[in-house]
Write a protein that holds these residues in place. Structure first.
Motif, PDB file in Angstrom:
ATOM      1  N   ASN A 427      31.544 -34.124 -96.381  1.00  0.00           N
ATOM      2  CA  ASN A 427      32.817 -34.580 -96.946  1.00  0.00           C
ATOM      3  C   ASN A 427      33.038 -34.012 -98.349  1.00  0.00           C
ATOM      4  O   ASN A 427      34.163 -33.611 -98.691  1.00  0.00           O
ATOM      5  CB  ASN A 427      32.846 -36.108 -97.015  1.00  0.00           C
ATOM      6  CG  ASN A 427      34.158 -36.635 -97.565  1.00  0.00           C
ATOM      7  OD1 ASN A 427      35.220 -36.467 -96.979  1.00  0.00           O
ATOM      8  ND2 ASN A 427      34.087 -37.262 -98.728  1.00  0.00           N
ATOM      9  N   THR A 428      31.973 -33.954 -99.148  1.00  0.00           N
ATOM     10  CA  THR A 428      32.105 -33.387-100.486  1.00  0.00           C
ATOM     11  C   THR A 428      32.501 -31.919-100.407  1.00  0.00           C
ATOM     12  O   THR A 428      33.361 -31.441-101.169  1.00  0.00           O
ATOM     13  CB  THR A 428      30.787 -33.557-101.264  1.00  0.00           C
ATOM     14  OG1 THR A 428      30.459 -34.949-101.331  1.00  0.00           O
ATOM     15  CG2 THR A 428      30.900 -32.999-102.672  1.00  0.00           C
ATOM     16  N   ALA A 429      31.888 -31.191 -99.466  1.00  0.00           N
ATOM     17  CA  ALA A 429      32.238 -29.779 -99.293  1.00  0.00           C
ATOM     18  C   ALA A 429      33.687 -29.612 -98.869  1.00  0.00           C
ATOM     19  O   ALA A 429      34.421 -28.763 -99.402  1.00  0.00           O
ATOM     20  CB  ALA A 429      31.313 -29.135 -98.259  1.00  0.00           C
ATOM     21  N   GLU A 430      34.118 -30.413 -97.910  1.00  0.00           N
ATOM     22  CA  GLU A 430      35.498 -30.297 -97.440  1.00  0.00           C
ATOM     23  C   GLU A 430      36.490 -30.619 -98.554  1.00  0.00           C
ATOM     24  O   GLU A 430      37.580 -30.048 -98.610  1.00  0.00           O
ATOM     25  CB  GLU A 430      35.730 -31.219 -96.244  1.00  0.00           C
ATOM     26  CG  GLU A 430      34.969 -30.809 -94.997  1.00  0.00           C
ATOM     27  CD  GLU A 430      35.150 -29.343 -94.638  1.00  0.00           C
ATOM     28  OE1 GLU A 430      36.311 -28.894 -94.546  1.00  0.00           O
ATOM     29  OE2 GLU A 430      34.127 -28.635 -94.478  1.00  0.00           O
ATOM     30  N   THR A 431      36.113 -31.530 -99.440  1.00  0.00           N
ATOM     31  CA  THR A 431      36.988 -31.867-100.565  1.00  0.00           C
ATOM     32  C   THR A 431      37.229 -30.638-101.440  1.00  0.00           C
ATOM     33  O   THR A 431      38.370 -30.356-101.847  1.00  0.00           O
ATOM     34  CB  THR A 431      36.356 -32.997-101.406  1.00  0.00           C
ATOM     35  OG1 THR A 431      36.202 -34.162-100.583  1.00  0.00           O
ATOM     36  CG2 THR A 431      37.224 -33.340-102.606  1.00  0.00           C
ATOM     37  N   ALA A 432      36.163 -29.894-101.732  1.00  0.00           N
ATOM     38  CA  ALA A 432      36.303 -28.691-102.559  1.00  0.00           C
ATOM     39  C   ALA A 432      37.090 -27.611-101.832  1.00  0.00           C
ATOM     40  O   ALA A 432      37.979 -26.961-102.412  1.00  0.00           O
ATOM     41  CB  ALA A 432      34.926 -28.166-102.954  1.00  0.00           C
ATOM     42  N   LEU A 433      36.784 -27.396-100.552  1.00  0.00           N
ATOM     43  CA  LEU A 433      37.442 -26.321 -99.800  1.00  0.00           C
ATOM     44  C   LEU A 433      38.927 -26.612 -99.597  1.00  0.00           C
ATOM     45  O   LEU A 433      39.757 -25.694 -99.634  1.00  0.00           O
ATOM     46  CB  LEU A 433      36.741 -26.129 -98.459  1.00  0.00           C
ATOM     47  CG  LEU A 433      35.266 -25.689 -98.542  1.00  0.00           C
ATOM     48  CD1 LEU A 433      34.695 -25.494 -97.146  1.00  0.00           C
ATOM     49  CD2 LEU A 433      35.112 -24.425 -99.367  1.00  0.00           C
ATOM     50  N   LYS A 434      39.252 -27.860 -99.381  1.00  0.00           N
ATOM     51  CA  LYS A 434      40.658 -28.220 -99.249  1.00  0.00           C
ATOM     52  C   LYS A 434      41.394 -28.019-100.571  1.00  0.00           C
ATOM     53  O   LYS A 434      42.529 -27.508-100.600  1.00  0.00           O
ATOM     54  CB  LYS A 434      40.792 -29.673 -98.787  1.00  0.00           C
ATOM     55  CG  LYS A 434      42.229 -30.115 -98.558  1.00  0.00           C
ATOM     56  CD  LYS A 434      42.293 -31.561 -98.069  1.00  0.00           C
ATOM     57  CE  LYS A 434      43.743 -31.994 -97.861  1.00  0.00           C
ATOM     58  NZ  LYS A 434      43.828 -33.414 -97.377  1.00  0.00           N
ATOM     59  N   ALA A 435      40.737 -28.395-101.675  1.00  0.00           N
ATOM     60  CA  ALA A 435      41.376 -28.276-102.990  1.00  0.00           C
ATOM     61  C   ALA A 435      41.661 -26.823-103.343  1.00  0.00           C
ATOM     62  O   ALA A 435      42.683 -26.513-103.965  1.00  0.00           O
ATOM     63  CB  ALA A 435      40.509 -28.926-104.063  1.00  0.00           C
ATOM     64  N   ILE A 436      40.780 -25.919-102.944  1.00  0.00           N
ATOM     65  CA  ILE A 436      40.992 -24.503-103.287  1.00  0.00           C
ATOM     66  C   ILE A 436      41.782 -23.782-102.198  1.00  0.00           C
ATOM     67  O   ILE A 436      42.111 -22.603-102.341  1.00  0.00           O
ATOM     68  CB  ILE A 436      39.639 -23.792-103.537  1.00  0.00           C
ATOM     69  CG1 ILE A 436      39.839 -22.571-104.463  1.00  0.00           C
ATOM     70  CG2 ILE A 436      38.935 -23.408-102.238  1.00  0.00           C
ATOM     71  CD1 ILE A 436      38.572 -21.993-105.020  1.00  0.00           C
TER      72      ILE A 436
END
Length: 777
Positions: A427-436
């Motif tokens: 979930n933490t990874a997806e948060t970063a990838l979605k933000a960028i």
């Protein structure tokens, strides 16, 4: 101020002092009758000292003394110890050659201290140092880590044949070998983790004084904790610890480098006792390049095994770590115990084996630098995953998704036998990838291409493991001036400790923030402390503040019960007020403290009033983690890389103050990107430092960065009462691999799979032109 887990961006209470010029740094301190010291340093990387003639220097104007190694030996001054015992793979002990405070018969790196001149002024001491005549017999140098262990290379220490300090291993080699033998796919990579200079804003200082009546030393020095230094100096001088007082006021950056024992501290103390006057040494920036410990400096070969479904099976690492010419205080621990514990990172590896060889070179000693081994290990892991993804033709994010430890699997015992208490990596990874906007990147790549630029996107997931002393102390005293003094065993070097600790105490005891003073850095006033390092401060000191506050409240209930004429069990405490349960009768904590202090003076059984100190036992380390995502544009005409977008999603557990946490992440990101693109220590074959000033050594600047976007994903830590995870090093752990990932992605169509750090404009320009020429042919 704040409430646990309810983050508020409170401004730092210490900043008013700093921005108005009221900070107190070591070089701001002057003592009566103080004199100045200057070192004569070796111009050679490796040479015998045949003769030192100090006659003319001693007669120079203003000179009080000139000291050499012979003076220290005559006074029975010990050598600077390395604090880390280490066993080799065969069970033998690592090499342990002595490190004298002044070179004794041999110099082993450029900048090695040869003599110490003390004069009325620093200018007089510098002039006199130039009059010292040293007869050197220059020797060949072993300055290249890649070849230092080769047959025929110059021998730096007789105790370390072939310049090998240690040969250490960890992990299940047999299991790893078996998994590799049955793997469907293996990938391998040889990479460099480049040597870097710490370059703290405040240079090192050592101001020593000696009291002949008491026989006590006093040392003013910027540190990351005064207590280790006090203990170590006592051993070097063969004196009881109580003969030393060490003081640290404000510190302008530490990053690991200010933890260690240095020759300058020993010499200023020695001279102060010999001369009966305070002696001060202040590093010049050129000296800092030659004498402050350096960071990183590893050469690594790594391999990863995967099964037919692209699940990670095993990791095999052989790391060659540069120790420099001497073993610094904690140096052997950094690439071994500190670094390897996070090799398996956030992934479901079955087994890991790592071999680490420590090597002496004729260079400045290498020790902990922000992250202390964990950035190096995370870099290895993330670069291997990127290469595996390209070889398997799988999206880099997707390959990681397949291998994250799932959120419902905690507590998880890693392949390195560490127990992770919490996390939600996917979930933490997806948060970063979605933000960028990872999914929409190709549109941006095409837009950059129309402008003649190469655009790349990169990611890296990191795992940090905090460290440090297993206990921490806190003491709360209600001062006679009506304020509350909180004595802590950590040491701020700019992180914002005063604000964080003030917020905790303010909430726990219901005391206004402007009535709280944080006290630190005084080995007389604070008898013990773990210092600051390994991103340990908030979870260790925070736990100590909790237990001490609880003890204060318990004392306060007893005192309030007497004042309110009721039983202690009837007293409740909330929001700074003791009250009789079920009534409106109550009294504030400051009133209770004042009354307790009065009674303490007439034999009250709680002799210290409400004043309380506790030692907090730290149950477990914490595991900060997060995903860095980076976008770059490279100009093929110049090779210049511009970071155009940077996003971090970080799990720091519960966040006490998001402003401080984000600031720490920003600083760490800049240091990691600095290593990836700009910073590189270069020695020539003779051991001469070619990057000895900021003219030749490039630090990143503000205009090299966009706004660094930080998203805090709070997954509370389950092993400390605050639920926090260390934030101080995390930014530097994930930023270098994310940046190189983006740079490689920008060059991938040219067949580039890896670029060693630093990815300088010259390196990239040459690489682009070389690959384009090859393609045209």
């Amino acid at each position: 101020m704040t409430k646990f887990g309810q983050s508020q961006p409170v401004r730092r209470v210490e900043d008013q002092r700093f921005i108005t010029g009221k900070g107190r740094y070591a070089d701001d301190i002057s003592l009566p009758d103080m004199v100045q010291g200057v070192f004569l340093r070796s111009p050679h990387a490796h040479a015998k000292i045949l003769k030192i003639d100090t006659t003319e220097a001693k007669q120079a104007p203003g000179v009080l003394a000139v000291y050499t190694a012979a003076d220290l030996t005559a006074a029975n001054i010990g050598v600077l110890p390395c604090m880390i015992p280490l066993k080799n793979r065969d069970g033998s002990l690592r090499a342990d050659p002595p490190r004298p405070a002044l070179a004794d018969g041999m110099v082993r790196h450029v900048g090695d201290p040869v003599a110490f001149v003390v004069a009325e002024t620093a200018a007089q001491a510098r002039d006199a140092a130039e009059l010292i005549e040293v007869d050197y017999d220059s020797l060949p140098a072993a300055a290249n880590l890649a070849t230092a262990m080769d047959t025929g290379q110059p021998q730096i220490w007789p105790e370390a044949p072939n310049n090998r300090v240690f040969d250490w291993e960890v992990g299940d080699k047999a299991k790893v070998d078996g998994l590799f033998a049955g793997a469907a796919k293996t990938v391998k990579l040889t990479l460099e983790n480049n040597r870097i200079i710490v370059a703290s804003m405040e240079a090192r200082v050592s101001l020593a004084a000696f009291d002949k009546q008491t026989g006590r030393f006093a040392l003013h020095v910027p540190t990351q904790g005064v207590w280790v230094l006090k203990k170590t100096l006592a051993k070097i001088f063969n004196l009881p610890e109580e003969k030393f007082a060490v003081y640290t006021d404000d510190v302008g950056g530490g990053f690991g480098m200010k933890i260690f024992i240095y020759p300058e501290q020993v010499l200023t103390l020695f001279a102060a006792r010999a001369l009966g006057r305070p002696v001060k040494w202040t590093s010049e920036r050129s000296e800092a390049f030659l004498t402050d410990t350096h960071g990183r400096a590893n050469l690594t070969h790594a391999e990863m095994a995967l099964d037919k479904d692209n699940h990670f099976l095993a990791l095999r690492v052989h790391n060659i770590a540069d120790m420099g010419a001497y073993l610094s205080t904690y140096a052997p621990m950094i690439p071994t115990m500190a670094g390897t514990k996070v090799l398996s990172s956030v992934y479901r590896f079955q087994a890991v084996h790592a071999r680490v060889e420590g090597v002496f070179t004729n260079t400045v000693p290498v020790d902990a630098y922000r992250g202390a081994g964990r950035p190096e290990s995370n870099y290895i892991m993330e670069r291997l995953i990127d290469i595996a993804a390209r070889e398997l033709k799988i999206d880099r994010a997707e390959l990681r998704r397949k291998n994250y430890i799932p959120a419902d699997a905690f507590p998880w015992t890693s392949a390195m036998n560490l127990v992770y208490d919490s996390g939600d990596f996917a979930n933490t990874a997806e948060t970063a990838l979605k933000a960028i906007d990872w999914a929409g990147f190709e549109t941006r790549r095409a837009a950059s291409a129309k402008r003649g630029l190469r655009r790349g996107i990169g990611m890296a997931y990191y795992l940090e493991a905090t460290g440090g002393a297993p206990t921490e102390r806190a003491e709360i005293r209600f001062a006679e001036d009506g304020l509350v003094d909180v004595y802590v065993g950590t040491q701020s070097t700019g992180q914002g400790h005063e604000t964080a600790y003030t917020g905790i105490i303010s909430e726990l005891l219901g005391i206004s923030a402007d009535m709280i003073r944080i006290r630190q850095g005084d080995s007389d006033m604070i008898p013990t402390g773990g210092g600051t390092g390994g991103a340990r401060s908030l979870y260790s000191q925070g736990g100590a503040l909790l237990s001490t506050s609880d003890a204060v409240i318990d004392k306060g209930k007893a005192m309030a019960a007497e004042m309110l004429e009721t039983a202690t069990g009837d007293i409740e405490f909330a929001a700074g007020r003791f009250a009789v349960a079920g009534t409106d009768r109550g009294i504030g904590i400051m009133e209770v403290a004042a009354e307790a202090r009065k009674r303490a003076g007439v034999g009250y059984d709680q002799a210290a009033g409400l004043d309380t100190a506790t030692d907090h036992q730290i149950q477990a380390i914490t595991f900060p983690n997060g995903c860095h995502a980076c976008e770059v544009e490279i100009d093929p005409a110049t090779g210049v890389t511009q970071v155009v977008r940077y996003v971090v999603a970080d799990d720091m557990g519960r966040v006490i103050n998001p402003t401080i946490v984000k600031g720490q992440i920003h600083g760490g990101v800049v240091q990691g990107v600095g290593q990836a693109i700009y910073e590189h220590v270069v020695y020539d074959n003779d051991g001469q430092l070619l990057t000895g000033s900021f003219t030749d050594y490039c630090l990143p600047r503000a205009d090299n960065f966009p706004d660094i976007e930080v998203i805090l994903c709070e997954v509370p830590c389950k092993t400390n009462p605050l639920g926090v995870k260390g934030a101080g090093e995390a930014g530097a752990v994930g930023s270098a691999p994310a940046t190189i990932s983006a740079i490689v992605d920008a060059l991938a169509d040219l067949g580039v799979s890896h670029v060693d750090m630093p990815a300088t404009p010259l390196k990239l320009w040459q690489l682009i032109n070389e690959r384009q020429t090859q393609a045209a042919e």
